[in-house]
Scaffold this motif. Structure first.
Motif, PDB file in Angstrom:
ATOM      1  N   HIS A  49      -8.980 -31.220  15.881  1.00  0.00           N
ATOM      2  CA  HIS A  49      -7.612 -31.304  16.406  1.00  0.00           C
ATOM      3  C   HIS A  49      -6.582 -30.895  15.357  1.00  0.00           C
ATOM      4  O   HIS A  49      -5.622 -30.188  15.654  1.00  0.00           O
ATOM      5  CB  HIS A  49      -7.301 -32.702  16.927  1.00  0.00           C
ATOM      6  CG  HIS A  49      -7.887 -32.989  18.266  1.00  0.00           C
ATOM      7  ND1 HIS A  49      -7.641 -32.217  19.376  1.00  0.00           N
ATOM      8  CD2 HIS A  49      -8.736 -33.967  18.674  1.00  0.00           C
ATOM      9  CE1 HIS A  49      -8.294 -32.703  20.411  1.00  0.00           C
ATOM     10  NE2 HIS A  49      -8.989 -33.769  20.016  1.00  0.00           N
ATOM     11  N   ARG A  50      -6.790 -31.346  14.121  1.00  0.00           N
ATOM     12  CA  ARG A  50      -5.845 -30.982  13.047  1.00  0.00           C
ATOM     13  C   ARG A  50      -5.846 -29.488  12.802  1.00  0.00           C
ATOM     14  O   ARG A  50      -4.793 -28.882  12.603  1.00  0.00           O
ATOM     15  CB  ARG A  50      -6.180 -31.733  11.770  1.00  0.00           C
ATOM     16  CG  ARG A  50      -5.817 -33.185  11.866  1.00  0.00           C
ATOM     17  CD  ARG A  50      -5.829 -33.859  10.528  1.00  0.00           C
ATOM     18  NE  ARG A  50      -5.474 -35.264  10.715  1.00  0.00           N
ATOM     19  CZ  ARG A  50      -6.115 -36.264  10.161  1.00  0.00           C
ATOM     20  NH1 ARG A  50      -7.129 -36.023   9.360  1.00  0.00           N
ATOM     21  NH2 ARG A  50      -5.739 -37.503  10.370  1.00  0.00           N
ATOM     22  N   ASN A 110      -6.694 -27.172  14.987  1.00  0.00           N
ATOM     23  CA  ASN A 110      -6.088 -26.533  16.164  1.00  0.00           C
ATOM     24  C   ASN A 110      -4.565 -26.635  16.137  1.00  0.00           C
ATOM     25  O   ASN A 110      -3.866 -25.734  16.582  1.00  0.00           O
ATOM     26  CB  ASN A 110      -6.647 -27.133  17.453  1.00  0.00           C
ATOM     27  CG  ASN A 110      -8.066 -26.661  17.726  1.00  0.00           C
ATOM     28  OD1 ASN A 110      -8.454 -25.570  17.323  1.00  0.00           O
ATOM     29  ND2 ASN A 110      -8.841 -27.489  18.390  1.00  0.00           N
ATOM     30  N   GLU A 111      -4.021 -27.763  15.613  1.00  0.00           N
ATOM     31  CA  GLU A 111      -2.577 -27.891  15.463  1.00  0.00           C
ATOM     32  C   GLU A 111      -2.017 -26.861  14.493  1.00  0.00           C
ATOM     33  O   GLU A 111      -0.863 -26.456  14.596  1.00  0.00           O
ATOM     34  CB  GLU A 111      -2.207 -29.297  14.977  1.00  0.00           C
ATOM     35  CG  GLU A 111      -2.370 -30.367  16.030  1.00  0.00           C
ATOM     36  CD  GLU A 111      -2.148 -31.771  15.465  1.00  0.00           C
ATOM     37  OE1 GLU A 111      -1.904 -31.907  14.247  1.00  0.00           O
ATOM     38  OE2 GLU A 111      -2.230 -32.720  16.258  1.00  0.00           O
ATOM     39  N   LEU A 112      -2.833 -26.434  13.540  1.00  0.00           N
ATOM     40  CA  LEU A 112      -2.430 -25.405  12.578  1.00  0.00           C
ATOM     41  C   LEU A 112      -2.749 -24.004  13.083  1.00  0.00           C
ATOM     42  O   LEU A 112      -2.704 -23.045  12.320  1.00  0.00           O
ATOM     43  CB  LEU A 112      -3.129 -25.642  11.237  1.00  0.00           C
ATOM     44  CG  LEU A 112      -2.792 -26.946  10.527  1.00  0.00           C
ATOM     45  CD1 LEU A 112      -3.722 -27.150   9.336  1.00  0.00           C
ATOM     46  CD2 LEU A 112      -1.341 -26.938  10.075  1.00  0.00           C
ATOM     47  N   SER A 113      -3.087 -23.899  14.369  1.00  0.00           N
ATOM     48  CA  SER A 113      -3.442 -22.629  15.017  1.00  0.00           C
ATOM     49  C   SER A 113      -4.702 -22.000  14.431  1.00  0.00           C
ATOM     50  O   SER A 113      -4.821 -20.781  14.365  1.00  0.00           O
ATOM     51  CB  SER A 113      -2.274 -21.638  14.946  1.00  0.00           C
ATOM     52  OG  SER A 113      -1.153 -22.170  15.599  1.00  0.00           O
ATOM     53  N   ILE A 114      -5.612 -22.839  14.002  1.00  0.00           N
ATOM     54  CA  ILE A 114      -6.918 -22.377  13.530  1.00  0.00           C
ATOM     55  C   ILE A 114      -7.943 -22.820  14.569  1.00  0.00           C
ATOM     56  O   ILE A 114      -8.302 -23.991  14.636  1.00  0.00           O
ATOM     57  CB  ILE A 114      -7.263 -22.982  12.145  1.00  0.00           C
ATOM     58  CG1 ILE A 114      -6.199 -22.611  11.126  1.00  0.00           C
ATOM     59  CG2 ILE A 114      -8.645 -22.525  11.701  1.00  0.00           C
ATOM     60  CD1 ILE A 114      -6.348 -23.321   9.798  1.00  0.00           C
ATOM     61  N   PRO A 115      -8.388 -21.899  15.427  1.00  0.00           N
ATOM     62  CA  PRO A 115      -9.332 -22.289  16.480  1.00  0.00           C
ATOM     63  C   PRO A 115     -10.686 -22.675  15.893  1.00  0.00           C
ATOM     64  O   PRO A 115     -11.168 -22.056  14.952  1.00  0.00           O
ATOM     65  CB  PRO A 115      -9.449 -21.031  17.341  1.00  0.00           C
ATOM     66  CG  PRO A 115      -9.069 -19.914  16.439  1.00  0.00           C
ATOM     67  CD  PRO A 115      -8.096 -20.478  15.433  1.00  0.00           C
ATOM     68  N   THR A 116     -11.284 -23.722  16.432  1.00  0.00           N
ATOM     69  CA  THR A 116     -12.578 -24.191  15.947  1.00  0.00           C
ATOM     70  C   THR A 116     -13.537 -24.405  17.106  1.00  0.00           C
ATOM     71  O   THR A 116     -13.126 -24.655  18.239  1.00  0.00           O
ATOM     72  CB  THR A 116     -12.445 -25.522  15.189  1.00  0.00           C
ATOM     73  OG1 THR A 116     -11.879 -26.488  16.050  1.00  0.00           O
ATOM     74  CG2 THR A 116     -11.581 -25.361  13.951  1.00  0.00           C
TER      75      THR A 116
END
Length: 173
Positions: A155-156, A158-164
């Motif tokens: 989630h963290r 993804n909040e930084l726009s780093i898809p995981t």
């Protein structure tokens, strides 16, 4: 070697020397030797009453450090050398393991996990506060903690726009 509380019949070692060795291991761990992170945590449980058996165990750890002083940890080097497939891009992996009644003195289980994404993102080792009722109970709890940490980090990112793409691995079948 599994460490135990000092038997009253066995001779105690010098407390100051033992605690100094713990401090040296912790310094080495935080400075540049992440591969020994487990060692100071386990050995510091016997800080209050170490025996000569504990001191012999410490010497094994320092022999390992001396024998591997030229080794280096390289994070992400393997990823730079190869092209990632689409399904590997953004992979966030969590590997979990537990040891039912791993602490021989209190019969409490221990668990560990490491989360990687090209390099180590998070790791932890814990001794349970309560006694697990079975191996399944111990593994289930560890699996749940791994899921929780994996989702939090995912989630963290993804909040930084780093898809995981989170993956969880265990030695259980």
């Amino acid at each position: 070697m599994k460490l135990h509380k000092r038997n009253p019949d066995k001779e105690a070692c010098d407390l100051t020397i033992y605690q100094t060795m713990i401090g040296r291991l912790m310094y080495a761990m935080t400075a540049n030797r992440l591969d020994i992170a487990y060692a100071p945590g386990v050995r510091s449980q016997y800080n209050h009453d170490p025996s000569n058996e504990h001191m012999v165990d410490f010497k094994c750890v320092f022999r390992y450090l001396n024998g591997t002083k030229d080794w280096r940890l390289h994070f992400g080097a393997a990823l730079a050398e190869r092209t990632l497939r689409d399904e590997e891009k953004g992979a966030l992996e969590c590997h979990v393991d537990s040891d039912y009644s791993g602490c021989p003195d209190h019969y409490k289980s221990t668990s560990g996990l490491v989360i990687t994404s090209g390099g180590v993102v998070d790791w932890r080792w814990r001794k349970y506060k309560s006694t697990a009722q079975s191996t399944t109970d111990s593994k289930y709890y560890t699996f749940g903690v791994g899921c929780m940490r994996l989702i939090q980090i995912s989630h963290r990112l993804n909040e930084l726009s780093i898809p995981t793409i989170p993956h969880l691995f265990s030695d259980s079948q």
